[in-house]
Structures are given as C-alpha cells and as structure tokens.
Design a protein around this motif. Structure first.
Motif, PDB file in Angstrom:
ATOM      1  N   VAL A  95       0.852  -1.178   0.000  1.00 54.26           N
ATOM      2  CA  VAL A  95       0.000   0.000   0.000  1.00 54.26           C
ATOM      3  C   VAL A  95       0.896   1.239   0.000  1.00 54.26           C
ATOM      4  N   ASP A  96       0.356   2.325  -0.490  1.00 54.08           N
ATOM      5  CA  ASP A  96       1.066   3.608  -0.475  1.00 54.08           C
ATOM      6  C   ASP A  96       0.252   4.548   0.390  1.00 54.08           C
ATOM      7  N   TRP A  97       0.911   5.471   1.062  1.00 49.26           N
ATOM      8  CA  TRP A  97       0.161   6.386   1.922  1.00 49.26           C
ATOM      9  C   TRP A  97       0.799   7.754   1.945  1.00 49.26           C
ATOM     10  N   ASP A  98       0.006   8.717   2.426  1.00 47.80           N
ATOM     11  CA  ASP A  98       0.393  10.125   2.392  1.00 47.80           C
ATOM     12  C   ASP A  98      -0.217  10.817   3.602  1.00 47.80           C
ATOM     13  N   ALA A  99       0.609  11.342   4.496  1.00 48.03           N
ATOM     14  CA  ALA A  99       0.095  12.037   5.676  1.00 48.03           C
ATOM     15  C   ALA A  99      -0.521  13.379   5.289  1.00 48.03           C
ATOM     16  N   HIS A 100      -1.646  13.711   5.898  1.00 48.65           N
ATOM     17  CA  HIS A 100      -2.324  14.985   5.664  1.00 48.65           C
ATOM     18  C   HIS A 100      -2.211  15.926   6.861  1.00 48.65           C
ATOM     19  N   GLN A 101      -2.107  15.354   8.056  1.00 47.18           N
ATOM     20  CA  GLN A 101      -2.058  16.155   9.285  1.00 47.18           C
ATOM     21  C   GLN A 101      -1.038  15.570  10.244  1.00 47.18           C
ATOM     22  N   VAL A 102      -0.424  16.447  11.025  1.00 50.71           N
ATOM     23  CA  VAL A 102       0.520  16.037  12.065  1.00 50.71           C
ATOM     24  C   VAL A 102       0.219  16.821  13.328  1.00 50.71           C
ATOM     25  N   TRP A 103       0.181  16.132  14.464  1.00 46.33           N
ATOM     26  CA  TRP A 103       0.065  16.780  15.767  1.00 46.33           C
ATOM     27  C   TRP A 103       1.284  16.383  16.579  1.00 46.33           C
ATOM     28  N   SER A 104       1.955  17.351  17.192  1.00 43.10           N
ATOM     29  CA  SER A 104       3.160  17.073  17.966  1.00 43.10           C
ATOM     30  C   SER A 104       3.054  17.670  19.359  1.00 43.10           C
ATOM     31  N   LEU A 110       6.378  12.943  21.251  1.00 48.18           N
ATOM     32  CA  LEU A 110       5.269  12.155  20.721  1.00 48.18           C
ATOM     33  C   LEU A 110       4.588  12.942  19.603  1.00 48.18           C
ATOM     34  N   ALA A 111       4.164  12.229  18.566  1.00 48.19           N
ATOM     35  CA  ALA A 111       3.456  12.868  17.457  1.00 48.19           C
ATOM     36  C   ALA A 111       2.461  11.882  16.865  1.00 48.19           C
ATOM     37  N   VAL A 112       1.435  12.421  16.234  1.00 52.36           N
ATOM     38  CA  VAL A 112       0.411  11.607  15.582  1.00 52.36           C
ATOM     39  C   VAL A 112       0.240  12.104  14.157  1.00 52.36           C
ATOM     40  N   GLU A 206      -8.775   8.538  20.144  1.00 47.70           N
ATOM     41  CA  GLU A 206      -8.872   9.981  20.388  1.00 47.70           C
ATOM     42  C   GLU A 206      -7.515  10.546  20.794  1.00 47.70           C
ATOM     43  N   VAL A 207      -7.259  11.774  20.352  1.00 45.51           N
ATOM     44  CA  VAL A 207      -6.011  12.475  20.659  1.00 45.51           C
ATOM     45  C   VAL A 207      -6.353  13.812  21.295  1.00 45.51           C
TER      46      VAL A 207
END
Length: 227
Positions: A95-104, A110-112, A206-207
């Motif tokens: 599979v291929d993927w692409d992050a749209h959002q980052v929370w740090s 820690l990051a999501v 949940e974050v």
C-alpha cells in the motif's frame, strides 16, 4: 508521497535558517534543543522513509523496521506488531500512503499523523499512526491503524502541522524532566487513547493536545472492527 517530499524540503530550508541563528551554541546545547523541542520535519521525514521502504523493500519489512518493540497494530484485534509481523509473507504490492495532518507535543517526544492510503485493485482508506521519539532522536511508530473508506480521503493542498502549547516555564534548550507515560508525551502536552466498544464492533481512537490552557480533543475517530 511527492507532496510530503516537497513539504520536507521547505521545512529543511526553514531549519537551515534557524541553524544560522544558533551557530554559536555548543554541539551538546544544539542536541538538547533538538531533542527537547517539537520536530514536525523529523516526523514527516520518518513517515516518508517508512512509506518509501514499504514500496522498495516490502510492506511488512517496513512495518517491522519502523516499529517500537511494543508497537500495537489491529488485525482487527490489537496485537503486538513485531510478533504478528514476524515471518509475515509480503503482499504482491504494498500500500502507499500520504500524511495529511501532524500533531506534535511541545517537547517533540510524541506525534500523531493522519492521512490517506491506497492499495492494489483501487482500494483506499484512512490511517492514523502514533510516533514516539527514541533516545537517539529517531522516530518509530508505536501504534498504527486504518480502515477502508468508500471514497479516497481528500488530500489538502498543504500538510497541516500542529504543535501543542508548551508548559509554563518551558525552556526549549532543556530536556523535559517528567518520565515517559504510556499514551502520553514526556511533557504531557499530547495524549491519546483507544478503546473497543462492549460489543467488539467499534474501536474508538482519540487524541488530546494542550491548547489555550487546557487539553483539547483534536482527533476523534471510530474504526469498524471486522472479522
């Protein structure tokens, strides 16, 4: 993934400018500053390397190489990722993927990330990955989950980066003194949790991120548990 590479290039240029401003600090001071502060570029770089290795060396190899020793994935029930991935046969196409959002977190421990994925035969869906910074500064994932969606997740024009508010009196050149807590950053400014519904059919994720003097929910998602 090309969009992630372009973003990383821009973040790298910005980091170079900041580097000039800190040219006089010692090597140890620079290391402490980097190791104690948010590092969106570092998280994005880890996501890019993870996705690239999946394409070039194998999907499950990449998942193994970038996982912490106690990483959790869902198949659909929660399992230790390293145990489940051991000797797992590689799919014909990753599979291929692409992050749209980052929370740090403020301290960067820690990051999501959240984004869209696509697979063979026109499949697609959404994923979330939790990244924890290791002792040497690299990011490894400790939780990964996703599910198929009826329509591809629409990608934003630019990746959205979000950094938690820092604790009062936080010195970005010093490491946090609080011990690492499961499901939380070292400084407590980013937290996450997951639960499975009593009927076993839904997983809730949940974050929460420190913002405006309180912990605010920034990602609230339900995943169907099948199988």
């Amino acid at each position: 993934m090309r969009r992630l590479l372009a973003l990383l290039a821009g973040l790298t240029l910005g980091a170079s400018a900041l580097g000039a401003a800190h040219a006089r600090e010692s090597r140890q001071e620079r290391r402490d500053r980097i190791m104690s502060g948010a590092n969106i570029a570092g998280v994005v770089a880890a996501e890019i390397a993870f996705a690239r290795e999946a394409q070039e060396q194998g999907q499950w190899k990449a998942f193994r190489d970038f996982a912490t020793k106690d990483a959790v994935m869902f198949v659909p029930q929660p399992v230790n990722a390293r145990d489940w991935l051991k000797d797992r046969k590689e799919p014909a196409q990753a599979v291929d993927w692409d992050a749209h959002q980052v929370w740090s977190s403020c301290d960067g421990s820690l990051a999501v990330t959240r984004g869209g994925w696509s697979g063979p035969n026109g499949t697609h869906g959404v994923f979330t990955t939790v990244w924890r910074r290791q002792k040497k500064g690299e990011y490894l994932w400790e939780l990964d989950q996703g599910e198929a969606t009826a329509e591809p997740l629409k990608a934003p024009e630019f990746l959205e980066g979000n950094i938690a508010d820092c604790p009062v009196g936080h010195d970005p050149r010093q490491r946090g003194t609080q011990p690492a807590v499961a499901k939380a950053s070292n400084d407590g400014t980013l937290r996450y949790d997951w639960t499975i519904s009593p009927d076993g059919k839904t997983r809730h994720f949940e974050v929460w991120m420190a913002s405006g003097g309180t912990m605010k929910s920034v990602l609230n998602a339900d995943f169907k548990v099948e199988g």
